[in-house]
Design an enzyme around this catalytic site. Structure first.
Site: not given
Length: 255
Positions: A147, A160, A164
């Site tokens: 991402s 998150y 990532k």
């Protein structure tokens, strides 16, 4: 003059590809892209009906596809499933999740869910696929769906981003370990992609505006924006690319 050089092929004929989280959205689109480039694609996810339907749609369009029902959070079960089929030359490590919350509201269960799927499961899927490639003497390409949030931070994205950013470091180290075996490891790092799952979030106009001010090309991403990227990284055209990230973010991280 010397003969003109020939562009390495983007075709994936006779290669076997595994796509996790392939039942819908990005995973299904990228499975279709690999099949359209000639690969035999195995769609993997927990939802048997979705991946069977996806594989059937790919076959109806002239591609080669089958389905493998598995839960990548089950490390031992996933390894057994991968050992039980012919080795793959391409892996798209796509299964993932997100629980957007302020860092002060994150629970231990949230942490385990996001880091467990996005990082731990991705590691052990890649390990299992790589072992089979090495045993079979195959060159290959491992692609992790990262991402833009693996390159920057974002509000309510502590888990998150942690997963990532971790994926980026994991992929670089994996590239070094696997290079002697002719196996490449890279990430694709998309911006916000509109899918049936994410579309409801974009109905919040303030949230949508905040995103579009950062995507310099002025639009949300689509699954089609990632299909060429995954075929490229899987193919001989990316033969010297390993340990890096292909950022597909409309300019978000350029500023």
């Amino acid at each position: 003059m010397d003969a003109l050089p020939t562009t390495p092929s983007f075709r994936l004929d006779a290669r076997r590809a595994l796509v996790t989280g392939a039942g819908r959205g990005i995973g299904l689109a990228c499975a279709a892209a690999l099949a359209q480039a000639g690969a035999h694609v195995t769609l993997a996810a927990r939802g048997h009906g979705e991946i069977e339907a996806g594989a059937a749609a790919i076959r109806a369009a002239g591609g080669q596809a089958d389905a493998l029902t598995l839960d990548v959070n089950d490390v031992a079960g996933t390894a057994r499933a991968i050992e039980g089929v012919a080795p793959f030359e391409i892996l798209l490590n796509n299964a993932g999740t997100n629980r957007p919350k302020s860092v002060i509201d994150v629970s231990e269960e949230d942490y385990d869910a996001v880091l467990g799927l996005n990082l731990k499961a991705a590691f052990f899927v890649a390990q299992a696929v790589s072992r089979r490639m090495i045993d079979a003497g195959l060159n290959g390409s491992i692609i992790h769906m990262g991402s833009q949030m693996g390159h920057v931070g974002g509000p309510q994205r502590s888990l998150y981003c942690a997963s990532k950013w971790g994926l980026e470091g994991m992929s670089k180290a994996m590239a070094l370990d696997l290079a002697p075996h002719g196996i490449r490891s890279n990430t694709i790092a998309p911006t916000f992609i509109e899918t049936p799952m994410t579309k409801p979030f974009f109905e919040d106009k303030a949230f949508l505006v905040s995103i579009l001010t950062k995507i310099k090309l002025g639009r949300l991403g689509t699954v089609q924006d990632l299909m060429g990227a995954v075929v490229f990284l899987a193919s001989d055209a990316a033969g010297l690319m390993t340990g890096t990230s292909l950022i597909v973010d409309g300019g978000w991280t350029a500023e």
